[in-house]
Design a protein around this motif. Sequence first.
Motif, PDB file in Angstrom:
ATOM      1  N   LEU A 127       0.846  -1.185   0.000  1.00 22.69           N
ATOM      2  CA  LEU A 127       0.000   0.000   0.000  1.00 22.69           C
ATOM      3  C   LEU A 127       0.881   1.234   0.000  1.00 22.69           C
ATOM      4  O   LEU A 127       1.812   1.347   0.807  1.00 22.69           O
ATOM      5  CB  LEU A 127      -0.909   0.013   1.232  1.00 22.69           C
ATOM      6  N   LEU A 128       0.577   2.156  -0.905  1.00 25.36           N
ATOM      7  CA  LEU A 128       1.327   3.401  -1.002  1.00 25.36           C
ATOM      8  C   LEU A 128       0.327   4.559  -0.907  1.00 25.36           C
ATOM      9  O   LEU A 128      -0.670   4.586  -1.628  1.00 25.36           O
ATOM     10  CB  LEU A 128       2.099   3.437  -2.322  1.00 25.36           C
ATOM     11  N   ILE A 129       0.573   5.488   0.015  1.00 24.45           N
ATOM     12  CA  ILE A 129      -0.325   6.623   0.241  1.00 24.45           C
ATOM     13  C   ILE A 129       0.448   7.908  -0.003  1.00 24.45           C
ATOM     14  O   ILE A 129       1.529   8.107   0.561  1.00 24.45           O
ATOM     15  CB  ILE A 129      -0.883   6.617   1.676  1.00 24.45           C
ATOM     16  N   GLU A 130      -0.103   8.781  -0.853  1.00 26.77           N
ATOM     17  CA  GLU A 130       0.512  10.077  -1.142  1.00 26.77           C
ATOM     18  C   GLU A 130      -0.350  11.200  -0.585  1.00 26.77           C
ATOM     19  O   GLU A 130      -1.584  11.167  -0.700  1.00 26.77           O
ATOM     20  CB  GLU A 130       0.652  10.283  -2.654  1.00 26.77           C
ATOM     21  N   ALA A 131       0.305  12.196   0.002  1.00 25.80           N
ATOM     22  CA  ALA A 131      -0.397  13.389   0.484  1.00 25.80           C
ATOM     23  C   ALA A 131       0.579  14.555   0.463  1.00 25.80           C
ATOM     24  O   ALA A 131       1.795  14.358   0.381  1.00 25.80           O
ATOM     25  CB  ALA A 131      -0.925  13.165   1.901  1.00 25.80           C
ATOM     26  N   ASN A 132       0.054  15.776   0.523  1.00 27.39           N
ATOM     27  CA  ASN A 132       0.948  16.928   0.616  1.00 27.39           C
ATOM     28  C   ASN A 132       0.789  17.630   1.950  1.00 27.39           C
ATOM     29  O   ASN A 132      -0.067  17.279   2.764  1.00 27.39           O
ATOM     30  CB  ASN A 132       0.761  17.890  -0.567  1.00 27.39           C
ATOM     31  N   HIS A 133       1.631  18.604   2.201  1.00 26.70           N
ATOM     32  CA  HIS A 133       1.700  19.223   3.516  1.00 26.70           C
ATOM     33  C   HIS A 133       0.452  20.041   3.845  1.00 26.70           C
ATOM     34  O   HIS A 133       0.267  20.465   4.983  1.00 26.70           O
ATOM     35  CB  HIS A 133       2.941  20.118   3.617  1.00 26.70           C
ATOM     36  N   LYS A 134      -0.422  20.275   2.869  1.00 25.97           N
ATOM     37  CA  LYS A 134      -1.644  21.035   3.104  1.00 25.97           C
ATOM     38  C   LYS A 134      -2.846  20.126   3.418  1.00 25.97           C
ATOM     39  O   LYS A 134      -3.958  20.614   3.585  1.00 25.97           O
ATOM     40  CB  LYS A 134      -1.964  21.889   1.881  1.00 25.97           C
ATOM     41  N   SER A 135      -2.615  18.835   3.511  1.00 23.31           N
ATOM     42  CA  SER A 135      -3.721  17.885   3.679  1.00 23.31           C
ATOM     43  C   SER A 135      -4.180  17.813   5.135  1.00 23.31           C
ATOM     44  O   SER A 135      -4.177  16.745   5.754  1.00 23.31           O
ATOM     45  CB  SER A 135      -3.300  16.494   3.192  1.00 23.31           C
ATOM     46  N   VAL A 136      -4.594  18.952   5.687  1.00 25.04           N
ATOM     47  CA  VAL A 136      -5.037  18.966   7.081  1.00 25.04           C
ATOM     48  C   VAL A 136      -6.327  18.175   7.269  1.00 25.04           C
ATOM     49  O   VAL A 136      -6.641  17.739   8.368  1.00 25.04           O
ATOM     50  CB  VAL A 136      -5.224  20.416   7.583  1.00 25.04           C
ATOM     51  N   ASP A 137      -7.083  17.986   6.189  1.00 20.83           N
ATOM     52  CA  ASP A 137      -8.311  17.184   6.264  1.00 20.83           C
ATOM     53  C   ASP A 137      -8.057  15.715   5.960  1.00 20.83           C
ATOM     54  O   ASP A 137      -8.990  14.909   5.926  1.00 20.83           O
ATOM     55  CB  ASP A 137      -9.372  17.728   5.313  1.00 20.83           C
ATOM     56  N   GLY A 138      -6.785  15.357   5.740  1.00 23.58           N
ATOM     57  CA  GLY A 138      -6.432  13.968   5.470  1.00 23.58           C
ATOM     58  C   GLY A 138      -6.531  13.560   4.016  1.00 23.58           C
ATOM     59  O   GLY A 138      -6.409  12.369   3.697  1.00 23.58           O
ATOM     60  N   ALA A 139      -6.742  14.524   3.106  1.00 17.38           N
ATOM     61  CA  ALA A 139      -6.843  14.186   1.681  1.00 17.38           C
ATOM     62  C   ALA A 139      -5.584  13.456   1.215  1.00 17.38           C
ATOM     63  O   ALA A 139      -4.461  13.812   1.582  1.00 17.38           O
ATOM     64  CB  ALA A 139      -7.048  15.454   0.858  1.00 17.38           C
ATOM     65  N   HIS A 140      -5.782  12.434   0.407  1.00 13.26           N
ATOM     66  CA  HIS A 140      -4.650  11.620  -0.023  1.00 13.26           C
ATOM     67  C   HIS A 140      -5.025  10.864  -1.291  1.00 13.26           C
ATOM     68  O   HIS A 140      -6.195  10.832  -1.699  1.00 13.26           O
ATOM     69  CB  HIS A 140      -4.267  10.619   1.063  1.00 13.26           C
ATOM     70  N   VAL A 141      -4.039  10.245  -1.892  1.00 11.85           N
ATOM     71  CA  VAL A 141      -4.239   9.317  -2.998  1.00 11.85           C
ATOM     72  C   VAL A 141      -3.641   7.982  -2.572  1.00 11.85           C
ATOM     73  O   VAL A 141      -2.508   7.920  -2.095  1.00 11.85           O
ATOM     74  CB  VAL A 141      -3.573   9.822  -4.289  1.00 11.85           C
ATOM     75  N   SER A 142      -4.414   6.904  -2.723  1.00 14.19           N
ATOM     76  CA  SER A 142      -3.959   5.585  -2.273  1.00 14.19           C
ATOM     77  C   SER A 142      -3.776   4.653  -3.463  1.00 14.19           C
ATOM     78  O   SER A 142      -4.583   4.655  -4.395  1.00 14.19           O
ATOM     79  CB  SER A 142      -4.971   4.990  -1.288  1.00 14.19           C
ATOM     80  N   HIS A 143      -2.714   3.866  -3.409  1.00 15.12           N
ATOM     81  CA  HIS A 143      -2.416   2.899  -4.463  1.00 15.12           C
ATOM     82  C   HIS A 143      -2.116   1.542  -3.840  1.00 15.12           C
ATOM     83  O   HIS A 143      -1.446   1.458  -2.819  1.00 15.12           O
ATOM     84  CB  HIS A 143      -1.180   3.305  -5.278  1.00 15.12           C
TER      85      HIS A 143
END
Length: 501
Positions: A127-143
């Motif tokens: 499992l690989l999860i990508e997010a950026n430093h602005k993802s205070v709401d937990g927004a991410h992309v999962s692979h």
Amino acid sequence: MRNISSKSFLSLRHIVGCCKVSCITLSHWGITTSFRRFGQPASQTHPHLIAEGEVTPGITRAEYHQRRCKLVQAAVKTFRGVKSVKDHLFIFPSSTTSYMTNDIPYPFRQNTDFLYFSGFLEPDSLLLIEANHKSVDGAHVSHLFVPRRDPSRELWDGPRSGTDGAIKLTGVDASFTTGELGKYLQYYNHQHKDYVLWYNHGRPVHADFHHRILEQVMKDQKHKCVENPTMNCHKLRALKSPAEVQLMQRSADIASEAFMETMKFSRPMVNEAHLWAKMDFECRIRGAEFLAYPPVVAGGTRANIIHYITNNQVIVDGDLVLMDAGCELHGYASDLTRTWPVSGKFTKPQKELYNATLRVQEACIKLCTNQYSLDELFHEMLLLLAEELTHLGIIAAESSPEEKLQLARKFCPHHVGHYLGMDVHDTSTMSRKAKLKPNMVITIEPGIYIREDDFTVSPEYRGIGIRVEDNILITDSAPLNLSASCPKEIEEIEGIMAARA
């Protein structure tokens, strides 16, 4: 979110899109039906186990997504204010298949951190999860990176979900074959810099992925730093959702019912291995996948070996049997201990030690609130044991308070309990000094162990070992005993034994 790299990477693949769906076509009275085969139970194939929208029994896609969001939120909070950090990349490998010899595998059990965030049950995945430093709401992309479909291997090992099946099952954003993992990480490194790489490189779960691919990613030094995600994972796993509590309640119920049947099966001269087999059977027939750990089935003085798992002796008339066992149900464990007389009746010394242990356990259960930590409960357990043992004359009344605590620890050398969840000794990075919180599940398991060669103790008590263990849910008010249905009062146990056919 910037740089949704999976979409860009998809366009670079030699084969665009997902693998073809594998179906079996059935014909019955001229009606053709097709259904998808997966590498794990799904609502389409196992409607008796999994409802629509669930990834694993009881746990929905939405809950798995929310878990990943909370993980991202914790990471972003950790690096809040560090302007040089731009992105976060989480890597969670699955377990791999272990072999007892040549092509004969051990039963597979999934890595629990990987399972907690994905729900995917196949080995050799990631499992690989990508997010950026602005993802205070937990927004991410999962692979998910999963084994490719391979008819020759599936003939022997069973179906694989493949890339399309992984998405259908789990609801992740994208899926690739594990053969594409190295290229994907190279592409990510090319597109990003100053990111935090969250990966437990100190204790690699999947040796092949680690040595062949992930070590190289760590050497590329495009990342800002490498952080171990395990502590953040365990903080999330320690607090159970309502769905998790339901699964743990059912796991405890199954183990409790199995214990009662195993008590009824007990007879003088029974082999410990037969009680083990009976417990295993009764758990499995009620829906558990397997026992949660090798059980302790200790007759007589062998109960004084805390982790006795040889389980191959005969239990003679007059002896107690101490069984420490639990089951795993859809990824969640129970962990109970009961002690009972194989003959059906406790002797007077056995009753005295048993009731002393039970009083200590019940008092400790009442203290399972957010006012205490596990270490503080342990100290309370020692005080209570010292009082009970002094009353029985096992500890001299004239002993100092410090000596009484030392002797209590001699007669109960283990802790009062541990965290419980997906693993039996769950969330190992969680400190026992931390205050308990609502929605945690712990065990409470005091014991009294008196060796047969301990000549400081009166002869009638020598050789007796007793432990009583329950699974306790911490709540906002009084603690809830998930295993309360498993009898532990002397009258209840003797009643069950008297009802044997």
